[in-house]
Design an enzyme around this catalytic site. Sequence first.
Site, short mmCIF file in Angstrom:
data_model
loop_
_atom_site.label_atom_id
_atom_site.label_comp_id
_atom_site.label_asym_id
_atom_site.label_seq_id
_atom_site.Cartn_x
_atom_site.Cartn_y
_atom_site.Cartn_z
CG ASP A 76 -0.21 0.02 2.54
OD1 ASP A 76 0.73 -0.79 2.71
OD2 ASP A 76 -0.57 0.83 3.41
CD GLU A 99 4.34 0.87 6.98
OE1 GLU A 99 5.13 1.25 7.86
OE2 GLU A 99 3.99 1.58 6.01
#
Length: 386
Positions: free
Chosen positions: A82, A138
């Site tokens: 991400d 994250e």
Amino acid sequence: MSLLTRMRDALPDLLSDIGELVRCESPSDDLAAVARSAEVVARVGGRRLGVAPERIVRDGRTHLRWRFGAGPARVLLLGHHDTVWPIGSLATHPFTVDGGVLRGPGCFDMKAGLAMIFHAVAALPDRDGVTILVTGDEELGSPSSRTLVEQEATGCAAALVLEASAPGGALKTERKGVSLYRVRATGRAAHAGLEPERGVNTTIALAEAVLAVAALADPSLGTTVTPTLLTSGTTTNTVPAAGEFAIDVRVRTRTEQSRIHLSLLGVERKGTFPSLSVAEGALPNHAAALELVGGPNRPPLDAASSAGLYARAEKLAAELGLPPLTCAAVGGASDGNFTAGVGTPTLDGLGAVGGGAHADDEHVLVAELPARTALLTALTTDLLTS
């Protein structure tokens, strides 16, 4: 053929893989985009490793795991797919490789690191004992993947984190712990011109709280307590009845993380902030009610967690003929904080060399990619055979 020469020969394939990853936008808060990105990561990794990953979906977010060998895991290679870049960023920040510099949203943080993992593991003489974990949240603080990261790290000899390097290519041997909070205030609305005395003003209460919170910082210990986003009220002619502000806390030690947390717990008990007397004396009728939400998010990654691995990496870099390694302590956090928090030796910042994470000038230095990938292969091999 030396390992470094093999990685230099493989550079065109590595660049192609990074481009494929970067061209699939994956903002953390877009579940569909993260799911699409996971499929691209699975395809790129599967092509290099010859095996598909497990897909682990938690709270709608897709994480990927490769496990090699029937025995217990010894080395965890950790990354995330991400990014902070919104959909459409490729239109203004396209993937390019020009003049030895690779650019594109999320290239440095940290899609280049993912491609490096796949090429490094593909080059291992024996993969038994290796686990690759690629998470999809994250950048949000790993709300759905934290337990997964901690479970995979527990019992391993090492966790190697492919987050991007510190400036100059330094490995990250210390990271501050992070705590995240919100202070919410509830007051009472009133007309700001006709009868402001009937209201309880949350803007005033929050202003006092912001000053008290900021005073908890201790620069001598590296502790920062930073009030950030603040909102209060609804219209310009109404005494605000509700509001809140966010707090970002960074600490080097668990002791400081605990001190800050205990100090902030007083926010829910009226008058416990040192300078909150204004909420008692200056506000009409009663003080705004204050509520604390949040707490510690990531424990610190301290120098002791990385010292042994860094020494190994220094030795291997010399054997590969690479320039001497450097290391840095950084304020930003990563999933390496979690792996260190469960007692697993952790070395971070093993990913790409470049700069501009989260910024318009995000970039990767192409010439550094083969050496970093070779070092990752050598370090993983050393850990598996020791």
